[in-house]
Design a protein around this motif. Structure first.
Motif, PDB file in Angstrom:
ATOM      1  N   LEU A  26       0.826  -1.209   0.000  1.00  0.00           N
ATOM      2  CA  LEU A  26       0.000   0.000   0.000  1.00  0.00           C
ATOM      3  C   LEU A  26       0.864   1.264   0.000  1.00  0.00           C
ATOM      4  O   LEU A  26       0.556   2.239  -0.696  1.00  0.00           O
ATOM      5  N   HIS A  32      -0.184   5.238  -0.524  1.00  0.00           N
ATOM      6  CA  HIS A  32      -1.111   5.379   0.600  1.00  0.00           C
ATOM      7  C   HIS A  32      -0.314   5.703   1.861  1.00  0.00           C
ATOM      8  O   HIS A  32       0.611   4.984   2.222  1.00  0.00           O
ATOM      9  N   THR A  79      -7.002   5.800   3.177  1.00  0.00           N
ATOM     10  CA  THR A  79      -7.236   5.349   1.800  1.00  0.00           C
ATOM     11  C   THR A  79      -6.800   3.910   1.567  1.00  0.00           C
ATOM     12  O   THR A  79      -7.089   3.341   0.513  1.00  0.00           O
ATOM     13  N   GLY A  80      -6.082   3.337   2.540  1.00  0.00           N
ATOM     14  CA  GLY A  80      -5.648   1.941   2.423  1.00  0.00           C
ATOM     15  C   GLY A  80      -6.253   1.113   3.541  1.00  0.00           C
ATOM     16  O   GLY A  80      -6.293   1.552   4.694  1.00  0.00           O
ATOM     17  N   ALA A  99     -13.640   1.055  -4.515  1.00  0.00           N
ATOM     18  CA  ALA A  99     -12.311   0.451  -4.596  1.00  0.00           C
ATOM     19  C   ALA A  99     -12.030   0.063  -6.046  1.00  0.00           C
ATOM     20  O   ALA A  99     -12.870  -0.568  -6.680  1.00  0.00           O
ATOM     21  N   PRO A 100     -10.881   0.475  -6.628  1.00  0.00           N
ATOM     22  CA  PRO A 100      -9.736   1.108  -5.959  1.00  0.00           C
ATOM     23  C   PRO A 100      -9.654   2.617  -6.154  1.00  0.00           C
ATOM     24  O   PRO A 100      -8.633   3.218  -5.827  1.00  0.00           O
ATOM     25  N   SER A 154      -8.056   1.432  -1.317  1.00  0.00           N
ATOM     26  CA  SER A 154      -7.486   0.155  -1.757  1.00  0.00           C
ATOM     27  C   SER A 154      -7.600  -0.851  -0.622  1.00  0.00           C
ATOM     28  O   SER A 154      -7.427  -0.493   0.549  1.00  0.00           O
ATOM     29  N   PRO A 191     -10.324  -8.804  -3.780  1.00  0.00           N
ATOM     30  CA  PRO A 191      -9.276  -7.916  -3.281  1.00  0.00           C
ATOM     31  C   PRO A 191      -7.882  -8.491  -3.527  1.00  0.00           C
ATOM     32  O   PRO A 191      -7.702  -9.699  -3.679  1.00  0.00           O
ATOM     33  N   THR A 192      -6.905  -7.603  -3.551  1.00  0.00           N
ATOM     34  CA  THR A 192      -5.518  -8.041  -3.451  1.00  0.00           C
ATOM     35  C   THR A 192      -5.385  -8.783  -2.124  1.00  0.00           C
ATOM     36  O   THR A 192      -5.988  -8.396  -1.123  1.00  0.00           O
ATOM     37  N   ARG A 241      -8.535  -4.534  -6.717  1.00  0.00           N
ATOM     38  CA  ARG A 241      -9.041  -3.655  -5.665  1.00  0.00           C
ATOM     39  C   ARG A 241      -7.952  -2.913  -4.896  1.00  0.00           C
ATOM     40  O   ARG A 241      -8.206  -2.363  -3.839  1.00  0.00           O
ATOM     41  N   SER A 242      -6.754  -2.898  -5.415  1.00  0.00           N
ATOM     42  CA  SER A 242      -5.714  -2.032  -4.842  1.00  0.00           C
ATOM     43  C   SER A 242      -5.091  -1.244  -5.981  1.00  0.00           C
ATOM     44  O   SER A 242      -4.771  -1.793  -7.032  1.00  0.00           O
ATOM     45  N   GLY A 243      -4.967   0.062  -5.746  1.00  0.00           N
ATOM     46  CA  GLY A 243      -4.409   0.927  -6.781  1.00  0.00           C
ATOM     47  C   GLY A 243      -3.779   2.153  -6.157  1.00  0.00           C
ATOM     48  O   GLY A 243      -3.701   2.287  -4.921  1.00  0.00           O
TER      49      GLY A 243
END
Length: 337
Positions: free
Chosen positions: A171, A176, A241-242, A265-266, A270, A287-288, A329-331
């Motif tokens: 993250l 993040h 945000t994470g 998300a994302p 995230s 999700p990741t 789902r993580s960016g």
């Protein structure tokens, strides 16, 4: 270990009478039976299965101690247990499953009775009351989990400290700077359960090194509890945000409250989950995640136990490195407004 004669003494009967009560092969009066049963409980006598077998013969049974607690994600515990059973069968062993929360009493019963040749312990706490008993016996054992002091123990687990650090690293690398952790139920932390405490320590340690803020909040089961935890997180850290989800039962239910908060998300937040792969891939929004290799842990525990039974194994701690799978789902962290 309490003998048959010692169990007979408080009841005022002979050792043979105690044996008859236990076997049920001969009729014993109700009064005598009750006295004998009370005496057995008081002195802590356990019938020795090994003594009833031929000298030197094993029971070919492994005891698997896995307390099924309502504050833990039972499917993962059972996935480990399911992996232990067929692996043990390939070595000619059956598995005795101990699911109660008896703690040290269950260890005493198994090690004192000869009921099993070896034992696997799950749900290990940092200061686990069962461990001194295992250290005082010659019976081979393997822990699926990590005690605070691993001297003289064989442990199979995930490197949870590295797992927590890997989540923050991922993250933080995406920009993040404010991360919230949805943790296990409060009771899991109150017991100082190893996997939860070590993951939290790893998260915090890497966050300090990376200049990232981390807010850790335990979370009970149930939709309302998760929504309330999430609302409190945003009250305390509106700029978060994470998210790291260290509670398998919250992976899927967390996404709906996030959407209700108007955070997608994302794009806005995230999410990284610590869970078995199947939990991540079966979620409506994948999700990741960092995998929890439950079946592999169960198989490895049995293999190490077999090596100890055959006098081939030595005490060791086995901690495979965590693996993170990046999904949609993580960016990158959203630009500050």
């Amino acid at each position: 270990m309490v003998t048959l004669a010692e169990a007979a003494q408080p009841a005022g009967v002979s050792a043979s009478t105690v044996s008859q009560v236990l076997s049920g092969k001969r009729s014993v009066s109700t009064t005598t039976r009750q006295r004998v049963e009370q005496s057995i409980r008081e002195v802590g006598y356990h019938p020795n299965a090994g003594a009833r077998a031929l000298a030197g013969k094993r029971s070919n049974i492994i005891a698997l101690m896995t307390p099924l607690r309502t504050d833990m994600y039972v499917p993962v515990m059972m996935e480990i247990a399911i992996a232990v059973t067929p692996t043990a069968r390939t070595h000619g062993y059956d598995v005795l499953l101990l699911t109660g929360e008896e703690g040290p009493d269950a260890v005493r019963r198994v090690t004192g009775s000869g009921l099993a040749d070896a034992m696997i312990l799950m749900d290990v706490e940092l200061e686990d009351e069962r461990l001194p008993l295992l250290r005082d016996t010659d019976q081979p054992s393997v822990l699926i989990g990590l005690h605070a002091d691993t001297t003289g123990l064989t442990c199979v687990d995930v490197d949870w400290s590295a797992t927590g650090a890997l989540c923050v690293e991922h993250l933080a690398g995406l920009g993040h700077r404010d991360i919230a952790v949805i943790g296990e139920a409060p009771a899991v932390h109150e017991r100082h359960t190893g996997f939860a405490e070590r993951t939290r320590d790893g998260l915090r340690s890497r966050a300090r090194a990376s200049g990232v803020r981390v807010l850790h909040r335990p979370c009970e089961g149930g939709y309302d509890a998760r929504a309330l935890t999430l609302a409190r997180v945003f009250d305390e850290r509106p700029g978060a945000t994470g998210f790291v989800v260290r509670n398998e039962s919250a992976v899927e239910p967390l996404l709906a409250p996030l959407r209700q908060q108007g955070r997608a998300a994302p794009e806005d937040v995230s999410v990284v989950a610590i869970c078995p792969d199947q939990v991540a891939v079966q979620a409506s929004v994948r999700p990741t995640s960092v995998a929890v290799p439950a079946q592999k842990m169960g198989r490895h525990a049995v293999e190490h136990l077999m090596a100890k039974l055959d006098a081939r194994g030595s005490d060791e701690v086995v901690l495979p490195a965590p693996e993170l799978t990046v999904r949609a789902r993580s960016g990158p962290a959203p630009a500050a407004s």
